[in-house]
Design an enzyme around this catalytic site. Structure first.
Site, PDB file in Angstrom:
ATOM      1  N   SER A 117     -19.944   7.448   1.765  1.00 37.20           N
ATOM      2  CA  SER A 117     -18.565   7.290   2.215  1.00 37.20           C
ATOM      3  C   SER A 117     -18.089   5.849   2.072  1.00 37.20           C
ATOM      4  CB  SER A 117     -18.427   7.768   3.660  1.00 37.20           C
ATOM      5  OG  SER A 117     -19.462   7.262   4.444  1.00 37.20           O
ATOM      6  N   HIS A 138     -17.497  12.586  -3.000  1.00 38.87           N
ATOM      7  CA  HIS A 138     -17.356  12.393  -1.556  1.00 38.87           C
ATOM      8  C   HIS A 138     -16.625  13.573  -0.928  1.00 38.87           C
ATOM      9  CE1 HIS A 138     -15.675   9.703   1.911  1.00 38.87           C
ATOM     10  NE2 HIS A 138     -16.736  10.391   2.282  1.00 38.87           N
ATOM     11  N   GLU A 150     -13.271  13.289  -3.075  1.00 42.59           N
ATOM     12  CA  GLU A 150     -12.915  11.975  -3.630  1.00 42.59           C
ATOM     13  C   GLU A 150     -13.958  11.699  -4.718  1.00 42.59           C
ATOM     14  OE1 GLU A 150     -13.245   8.788  -0.707  1.00 42.59           O
ATOM     15  OE2 GLU A 150     -11.285   8.005  -1.281  1.00 42.59           O
ATOM     16  N   ASN A 188     -11.817   6.075   3.484  1.00 46.48           N
ATOM     17  CA  ASN A 188     -12.260   5.326   4.656  1.00 46.48           C
ATOM     18  C   ASN A 188     -11.593   3.966   4.790  1.00 46.48           C
ATOM     19  OD1 ASN A 188     -13.952   7.046   6.173  1.00 46.48           O
ATOM     20  ND2 ASN A 188     -15.320   7.055   4.401  1.00 46.48           N
TER      21      ASN A 188
HETATM   22  N1  CAA Z   1     -17.735  26.017   8.334  1.00 46.91           N
HETATM   23  C1  CAA Z   1     -16.902  27.014   7.978  1.00 46.91           C
HETATM   24  N2  CAA Z   1     -15.705  27.207   8.571  1.00 46.91           N
HETATM   25  C2  CAA Z   1     -15.339  26.374   9.565  1.00 46.91           C
HETATM   26  C3  CAA Z   1     -16.165  25.293   9.985  1.00 46.91           C
HETATM   27  C4  CAA Z   1     -17.399  25.139   9.312  1.00 46.91           C
HETATM   28  N3  CAA Z   1     -18.236  24.147   9.631  1.00 46.91           N
HETATM   29  N4  CAA Z   1     -15.524  24.629  10.976  1.00 46.91           N
HETATM   30  C5  CAA Z   1     -14.349  25.241  11.169  1.00 46.91           C
HETATM   31  N5  CAA Z   1     -14.233  26.296  10.330  1.00 46.91           N
HETATM   32  C6  CAA Z   1     -13.070  27.159  10.135  1.00 46.91           C
HETATM   33  C7  CAA Z   1     -12.781  28.076  11.290  1.00 46.91           C
HETATM   34  O1  CAA Z   1     -13.507  29.284  11.178  1.00 46.91           O
HETATM   35  C8  CAA Z   1     -11.291  28.281  11.144  1.00 46.91           C
HETATM   36  O2  CAA Z   1     -11.063  29.233  10.104  1.00 46.91           O
HETATM   37  P1  CAA Z   1      -9.640  29.983   9.880  1.00 46.91           P
HETATM   38  O3  CAA Z   1      -8.660  28.974   9.371  1.00 46.91           O
HETATM   39  O4  CAA Z   1      -9.962  31.011   8.880  1.00 46.91           O
HETATM   40  O5  CAA Z   1      -9.251  30.520  11.225  1.00 46.91           O
HETATM   41  C9  CAA Z   1     -10.789  26.945  10.651  1.00 46.91           C
HETATM   42  O6  CAA Z   1     -11.912  26.311  10.064  1.00 46.91           O
HETATM   43  C10 CAA Z   1     -10.264  26.109  11.785  1.00 46.91           C
HETATM   44  O7  CAA Z   1     -11.271  25.990  12.771  1.00 46.91           O
HETATM   45  P2  CAA Z   1     -11.055  26.220  14.320  1.00 46.91           P
HETATM   46  O8  CAA Z   1      -9.982  27.238  14.557  1.00 46.91           O
HETATM   47  O9  CAA Z   1     -12.385  26.440  14.953  1.00 46.91           O
HETATM   48  O10 CAA Z   1     -10.620  24.828  14.895  1.00 46.91           O
HETATM   49  P3  CAA Z   1      -9.397  23.910  14.543  1.00 46.91           P
HETATM   50  O11 CAA Z   1      -8.198  24.663  14.144  1.00 46.91           O
HETATM   51  O12 CAA Z   1      -9.370  22.994  15.706  1.00 46.91           O
HETATM   52  O13 CAA Z   1      -9.884  23.113  13.241  1.00 46.91           O
HETATM   53  C11 CAA Z   1     -10.981  21.342  12.134  1.00 46.91           C
HETATM   54  C12 CAA Z   1     -11.090  22.411  13.201  1.00 46.91           C
HETATM   55  C13 CAA Z   1     -10.835  22.036  10.770  1.00 46.91           C
HETATM   56  C14 CAA Z   1     -12.270  20.573  12.178  1.00 46.91           C
HETATM   57  C15 CAA Z   1      -9.701  20.467  12.429  1.00 46.91           C
HETATM   58  O14 CAA Z   1      -9.753  19.999  13.737  1.00 46.91           O
HETATM   59  C16 CAA Z   1      -9.575  19.300  11.498  1.00 46.91           C
HETATM   60  O15 CAA Z   1      -9.097  19.418  10.390  1.00 46.91           O
HETATM   61  N6  CAA Z   1      -9.996  18.112  11.963  1.00 46.91           N
HETATM   62  C17 CAA Z   1      -9.981  16.877  11.178  1.00 46.91           C
HETATM   63  C18 CAA Z   1     -11.211  16.850  10.308  1.00 46.91           C
HETATM   64  C19 CAA Z   1     -11.279  15.634   9.464  1.00 46.91           C
HETATM   65  O16 CAA Z   1     -10.430  14.751   9.464  1.00 46.91           O
HETATM   66  N7  CAA Z   1     -12.358  15.574   8.693  1.00 46.91           N
HETATM   67  C20 CAA Z   1     -12.626  14.438   7.845  1.00 46.91           C
HETATM   68  C21 CAA Z   1     -13.561  13.509   8.542  1.00 46.91           C
HETATM   69  S1  CAA Z   1     -13.935  12.117   7.550  1.00 46.91           S
HETATM   70  C22 CAA Z   1     -15.228  12.615   6.608  1.00 46.91           C
HETATM   71  O17 CAA Z   1     -15.755  13.678   6.720  1.00 46.91           O
HETATM   72  C23 CAA Z   1     -15.708  11.711   5.559  1.00 46.91           C
HETATM   73  C24 CAA Z   1     -16.134  10.359   5.882  1.00 46.91           C
HETATM   74  O18 CAA Z   1     -16.388   9.640   4.935  1.00 46.91           O
HETATM   75  C25 CAA Z   1     -16.292   9.814   7.231  1.00 46.91           C
END
Ligand code: CAA
Length: 281
Positions: A117, A138, A150, A188
């Site tokens: 990342s 990424h 990415e 990031n």
């Molecule tokens: N595997 C498969 N499906 C998943 C899952 C997983 N690990 N986690 C969640 N889901 C699915 C759920 O089943 C749900 O599916 P539907 O749309 O079909 O209903 C959907 O994702 C949404 O999940 P939830 O309803 O449980 O919860 P939510 O609506 O609160 O969403 C979230 C959860 C998708 C995590 C949302 O909160 C979100 O987008 N958060 C921000 C995440 C983000 O910014 N990620 C990037 C982080 S930075 C990074 O990763 C890289 C780095 O370099 C640091």
């Protein structure tokens, strides 16, 4: 395609999940069989969510799991790979060592990608004899849900390597975005100063963690507030990325907040350790 994923943590198991789901034979590699078993359990549970939502069938869940083999020996794990995606800990020395070993053991034509990342792809590639076949791939957490990849081009990454990875990302149902090699890439470099500033708000008593998150969720329509997101990413990972940004770009705006350092020193790593800005069961 034979795809090997190095590291069975949160990102590694998500990456293995999406490759296997789109029909690739996946070998998941970690030093510890118990971590591999835990990763398979997580993948099964996440596929189960998709079955429940009727996005895939129970047969597809079984078939996806059936495409994932595990391996504790890195050289054996990469010996037949067309593509390796490394998702080990964010540590430049460790990554250089892994890439050196992969370069020795993987087929000559294999592309060696890193899910790093923030660490320089050019620097990682320099540990190999095939820097033209090294690239950043990424992914974002949760990998089965987030559609961005990415794609990071190191100084020596060839057009052929880039094109293969771009096409492959699209075949996974993701949207690849081309980015050049620079500290933190785009994701990031933009995200972490916001996370850090949110920590400074708590550190300086401007507002509680809950208040900061509510402001960003309701005022800016972020799906998670920045401190919930920091816990989700891992506070140690956030700190490591900020350290790279601060060191490489040399500007005070990337200086990690002392509270973030203190929390990581205390072992408060966020969701994975049960304690971060919030407490988890
Ligand atoms: N595997 C498969 N499906 C998943 C899952 C997983 N690990 N986690 C969640 N889901 C699915 C759920 O089943 C749900 O599916 P539907 O749309 O079909 O209903 C959907 O994702 C949404 O999940 P939830 O309803 O449980 O919860 P939510 O609506 O609160 O969403 C979230 C959860 C998708 C995590 C949302 O909160 C979100 O987008 N958060 C921000 C995440 C983000 O910014 N990620 C990037 C982080 S930075 C990074 O990763 C890289 C780095 O370099 C640091």
């Amino acid at each position: 395609m034979n795809v090997t994923v190095i590291g069975a943590g949160t990102m590694g198991n998500g990456i293995a999940h999406v490759f296997a789901q789109s029909g690739h034979a996946v070998t998941l590699v970690d030093l510890d069989q118990s971590r591999l078993d835990a990763a398979l359990g997580t993948i099964d549970a996440n596929l189960g969510r998709q079955v429940k939502k009727e996005r895939i069938t129970a047969e597809q869940q079984e078939a996806t799991l059936g495409r994932i083999a595990t391996q504790t020996d890195l050289a054996r794990g990469v010996s037949e790979a067309d593509l390796v995606v490394e998702a080990a800990t964010e540590d430049a020395t460790l990554k250089a060592k892994i890439f050196e070993q992969m370069d020795d053991a993987a087929p000559e034509a294999a592309i060696l990608a890193s899910n790093t990342s923030s660490i320089s792809i050019t620097q990682i590639a320099a540990a190999t004899r095939r820097p033209d076949q090294v690239i950043g791939m990424h992914f974002f957490n949760p990998v089965p849900v987030m559609t961005l990849v990415e794609v990071v081009r190191g100084l020596a990454t060839s057009d052929a390597t880039y094109e293969t990875v771009r096409q492959l990302s699209e075949d996974l149902g993701k949207v690849p975005v081309e980015v050049n090699d620079a500290a933190g890439f785009v994701s990031n470099r933009v995200l972490m100063p916001m996370v850090n500033e949110a920590v400074f708000c708590v550190h300086e008593g401007v507002a509680t963690a809950e208040a900061v998150d509510t402001v960003m969720k309701l005022g800016m329509a972020h799906p998670m507030g920045p401190l919930t997101l920091a816990d989700f990413i891992g506070l140690d990972v956030c700190l490591a990325i900020l350290e790279v940004l601060h060191r490489e770009l040399g500007e005070d705006k990337y200086r990690p907040c002392p509270l973030l350092r203190k929390m990581v020193a205390a072992g408060y790593l966020g969701r994975k350790s049960g304690q971060g800005f919030y407490t988890y069961d």
